[in-house]
Design a protein around this motif. Structure first.
Motif, PDB file in Angstrom:
ATOM      1  N   UNK A  75      37.564  38.590  34.765  1.00 18.41           N
ATOM      2  CA  UNK A  75      37.685  37.157  34.490  1.00 18.41           C
ATOM      3  C   UNK A  75      36.406  36.437  34.921  1.00 18.41           C
ATOM      4  N   UNK A  76      35.281  37.101  34.780  1.00 16.31           N
ATOM      5  CA  UNK A  76      33.990  36.545  35.139  1.00 16.31           C
ATOM      6  C   UNK A  76      33.726  35.240  34.398  1.00 16.31           C
ATOM      7  N   UNK A  77      33.309  34.195  35.136  1.00 20.54           N
ATOM      8  CA  UNK A  77      32.933  32.901  34.547  1.00 20.54           C
ATOM      9  C   UNK A  77      34.075  32.222  33.801  1.00 20.54           C
ATOM     10  N   UNK A  78      35.289  32.622  34.053  1.00 19.75           N
ATOM     11  CA  UNK A  78      36.421  31.999  33.375  1.00 19.75           C
ATOM     12  C   UNK A  78      36.704  30.619  33.955  1.00 19.75           C
ATOM     13  N   UNK A  79      37.314  29.774  33.150  1.00 20.50           N
ATOM     14  CA  UNK A  79      37.790  28.463  33.595  1.00 20.50           C
ATOM     15  C   UNK A  79      39.298  28.442  33.402  1.00 20.50           C
ATOM     16  N   UNK A  80      40.027  28.363  34.542  1.00 22.92           N
ATOM     17  CA  UNK A  80      41.487  28.420  34.503  1.00 22.92           C
ATOM     18  C   UNK A  80      42.017  27.254  35.327  1.00 22.92           C
ATOM     19  N   UNK A  81      42.381  26.136  34.710  1.00 24.94           N
ATOM     20  CA  UNK A  81      42.873  24.997  35.491  1.00 24.94           C
ATOM     21  C   UNK A  81      44.258  25.217  36.100  1.00 24.94           C
ATOM     22  N   UNK A  82      45.030  26.128  35.549  1.00 29.04           N
ATOM     23  CA  UNK A  82      46.368  26.393  36.073  1.00 29.04           C
ATOM     24  C   UNK A  82      46.391  27.568  37.031  1.00 29.04           C
ATOM     25  N   UNK A  83      47.450  28.378  36.954  1.00 28.75           N
ATOM     26  CA  UNK A  83      47.644  29.503  37.862  1.00 28.75           C
ATOM     27  C   UNK A  83      47.329  30.829  37.196  1.00 28.75           C
ATOM     28  N   UNK A  84      46.780  31.736  37.998  1.00 28.65           N
ATOM     29  CA  UNK A  84      46.671  33.144  37.605  1.00 28.65           C
ATOM     30  C   UNK A  84      47.713  33.890  38.421  1.00 28.65           C
ATOM     31  N   UNK A  85      48.724  34.418  37.768  1.00 28.52           N
ATOM     32  CA  UNK A  85      49.845  35.039  38.469  1.00 28.52           C
ATOM     33  C   UNK A  85      49.801  36.548  38.235  1.00 28.52           C
ATOM     34  N   UNK A  86      49.391  37.261  39.293  1.00 25.23           N
ATOM     35  CA  UNK A  86      49.240  38.717  39.234  1.00 25.23           C
ATOM     36  C   UNK A  86      50.049  39.400  40.332  1.00 25.23           C
ATOM     37  N   UNK A  87      51.115  38.770  40.775  1.00 21.76           N
ATOM     38  CA  UNK A  87      51.932  39.367  41.821  1.00 21.76           C
ATOM     39  C   UNK A  87      52.482  40.721  41.406  1.00 21.76           C
ATOM     40  N   UNK A  88      52.328  41.699  42.296  1.00 17.04           N
ATOM     41  CA  UNK A  88      52.847  43.037  42.020  1.00 17.04           C
ATOM     42  C   UNK A  88      52.047  43.827  41.007  1.00 17.04           C
ATOM     43  N   UNK A  89      50.881  43.344  40.600  1.00 19.67           N
ATOM     44  CA  UNK A  89      50.066  44.060  39.622  1.00 19.67           C
ATOM     45  C   UNK A  89      49.453  45.310  40.239  1.00 19.67           C
ATOM     46  N   UNK A  90      49.136  46.277  39.384  1.00 21.85           N
ATOM     47  CA  UNK A  90      48.471  47.501  39.808  1.00 21.85           C
ATOM     48  C   UNK A  90      47.245  47.698  38.921  1.00 21.85           C
ATOM     49  N   UNK A  91      46.064  47.561  39.531  1.00 26.93           N
ATOM     50  CA  UNK A  91      44.814  47.677  38.798  1.00 26.93           C
ATOM     51  C   UNK A  91      44.089  48.937  39.249  1.00 26.93           C
ATOM     52  N   UNK A  92      43.881  49.863  38.336  1.00 25.81           N
ATOM     53  CA  UNK A  92      43.180  51.095  38.690  1.00 25.81           C
ATOM     54  C   UNK A  92      41.680  50.881  38.819  1.00 25.81           C
ATOM     55  N   UNK A  93      41.169  49.811  38.207  1.00 24.38           N
ATOM     56  CA  UNK A  93      39.753  49.490  38.319  1.00 24.38           C
ATOM     57  C   UNK A  93      39.541  48.254  39.147  1.00 24.38           C
ATOM     58  N   UNK A  94      38.351  47.714  39.068  1.00 21.85           N
ATOM     59  CA  UNK A  94      37.999  46.532  39.848  1.00 21.85           C
ATOM     60  C   UNK A  94      38.540  45.269  39.194  1.00 21.85           C
TER      61      UNK A  94
END
Length: 490
Positions: free
Chosen positions: A138-157
């Motif tokens: 999410x490089x350089x992204x503009x997100x005025x609201x929420x980013x909801x990643x609770x419980x996520x599993x990311x194998x990469x960065x």
């Protein structure tokens, strides 16, 4: 409809959607930029740059063409409608960079290979329990609201560098990563967040990089990393954080770097209670507000006293090394700002750090300050005895003071009795009078040179002799108390 490995192209596609559809099977990139390329204002982009989210969904859920590596690579598009991939399994890489999303993408429970939304505008992002086989960017992204990643599993960065989250008056929480797992780094230098970032119970196998980040939640909790587990370091060099930073119960085996950072909050600027951290670096940092380090365990603590601008909580805090190397007086001043008042453990821990560094003198100064602070908490009658111990022998940490007192009293006594020798008790039976040993007999309770028993002063000399006897007993008692305290501590 799928026919073997082929999919029939829908007939209702717009020209730009047809370009995207036909480029997908081979991963050919589509660039729709035309000069007006600020995604935040992409709601005004016309039909030539607009792709329906429903079309993208169909693409992402279709099978790959035999012998090709399908991928969705679109730059500078307006995504109209809601991209709904809830519970979907997407085996193709997705890059929607510099795009404007009219509605928040729905990725709840999805399983993706790789997702790159760099430079895009998203009203928010719903992606709880997301599974990612590769990188989430999410490089350089503009997100005025929420980013909801609770419980996520990311194998990469997870990349958030220079992203801008939230806005003035936005919800208090802008990034929710509670109980998520990132099997690589969380890379967010230059992040700007106007709202709370939460990583409660999250696990990051690599490092958490917040170098130069700006986190603004005045009066609230800007960074909530309670029970966070990081594989290596948390780096926030040069960060500016308004609001509480909490790493309560966190495990950081490497470094917590707040070098040149500025933290401020009226209720608690930094909370690291019960945290286990390899090294905490606050070099050239400034923390304006209370600091709570109760029961923390640090291998090294680098903090100048001027780094903490408010009260502190230090009870139960343990650390192996304390840097930079400063005189004890500079460190003691910080202990006296403890919110809980007199905290014996804080003084003992500081003295232990000086002893470990080989500075026994500084350690004694700290323990002397501890006794003086303790004295201020006792009743008046007990404080008087403490003052006496302090003045005479420095609570046992200044044994040479007792020698100085004895030498001074001995010199005065010798001079007084040398000029005015007392009369003998039994004339003709007394030994030769010696003013020096007569004074020693008076001062030292356990020594008898035979002088005190043979001569009897009169008048004011008698009162002077009584004073020497009392002074001798007081010195002997305070020396014994100091020696006992020192031996019991060792």
């Amino acid at each position: 409809m799928p026919i073997g490995s082929l999919v029939v192209e829908p007939i209702d596609l717009t020209p730009v959607e047809r370009r995207v559809w036909r480029a997908f099977p081979t991963g050919l990139p589509i660039d729709l930029r035309d000069g007006d390329d600020d995604p935040e204002h992409g709601g005004g982009w016309g039909a030539g740059r607009t792709v329906r989210a429903s079309v993208l969904r169909k693409l992402l859920l279709r099978p790959a063409v035999d012998g090709e590596v399908a991928a969705l690579r679109v730059n500078g598009a307006r995504i109209s409608g809601r991209l709904d991939l809830r519970y979907a399994a997407v085996g193709h890489p997705v890059r929607l960079s510099g795009c404007h999303f009219d509605e928040p993408p729905e990725l709840y429970g999805a399983h993706l290979r790789q997702l790159n939304l760099s430079g895009s505008f998203l009203p928010s992002l719903v992606a709880e329990t997301l599974r990612m086989d590769g990188v989430l960017r999410l490089t350089d992204c503009r997100v005025p609201g929420q980013i909801r990643l609770g419980g996520a599993r990311l194998a990469g960065a997870f990349f958030l560098e220079r992203a801008r989250l939230g806005e003035d008056g936005a919800p208090k929480e802008v990034l929710h990563l509670n109980h998520s797992t990132v099997e690589d780094d969380v890379w967010a230098p230059g992040l700007e967040a106007r709202g709370q970032i939460r990583l409660n119970g999250a696990s990051v196998t690599g490092m958490l990089n917040l170098r130069g980040a700006v986190l603004l939640t005045p009066g609230g909790r800007a960074f909530d990393g309670e029970n966070l587990s990081v594989g290596s370091d948390v780096v926030a060099t040069g960060a500016r954080i308004e609001g509480e930073v909490s790493v309560r119960g966190a495990t950081i085996p490497g470094l917590l770097v707040l070098t040149s950072a500025r933290l401020s909050d009226a209720s608690c600027a930094l909370r690291a209670t019960s945290a286990v951290i390899g090294e905490v670096w606050l070099r050239e940092a400034r923390v304006d507000g209370p600091v709570n380090l109760l029961r923390g365990r640090f291998g090294l603590l680098h903090a100048a006293p001027g780094a903490f601008g408010g009260t502190v909580w230090l009870d139960g805090l343990t650390y192996g090394l304390l840097t930079p190397r400063l005189p004890a007086k500079a460190r003691i001043a910080m202990l006296e700002r403890d919110e809980e008042g007199y905290v014996p453990h804080a003084y003992e821990q500081l003295a232990a750090a000086y002893r470990q560094a080989g500075d026994d003198r500084a350690a004694r100064n700290v323990l002397l300050a501890k006794q003086r602070r303790h004295r201020s908490t006792r009743p008046r009658y007990a404080r008087m005895w403490g003052y006496l111990q302090d003045v005479t022998v420095g609570y046992g940490f200044r044994p040479m003071w007792a020698a100085a007192w004895l030498a001074g009293l001995l010199a005065v006594g010798t001079a007084v009795f040398g000029l005015h020798a007392p009369a003998p008790l039994k004339a003709g039976e007394q030994p030769p009078f010696n003013a020096l040993f007569y004074t020693l007999d008076l001062l030292l309770p356990i020594i008898d040179f035979g002088q005190e028993k043979a001569f009897k002063p009169a008048g004011w000399h008698q009162w002077f002799a009584y004073g020497l006897v009392i002074a001798g007993w007081v010195l002997a008692t305070t020396i014994a108390a100091g020696i006992t305290r020192t031996l019991s501590r060792q």
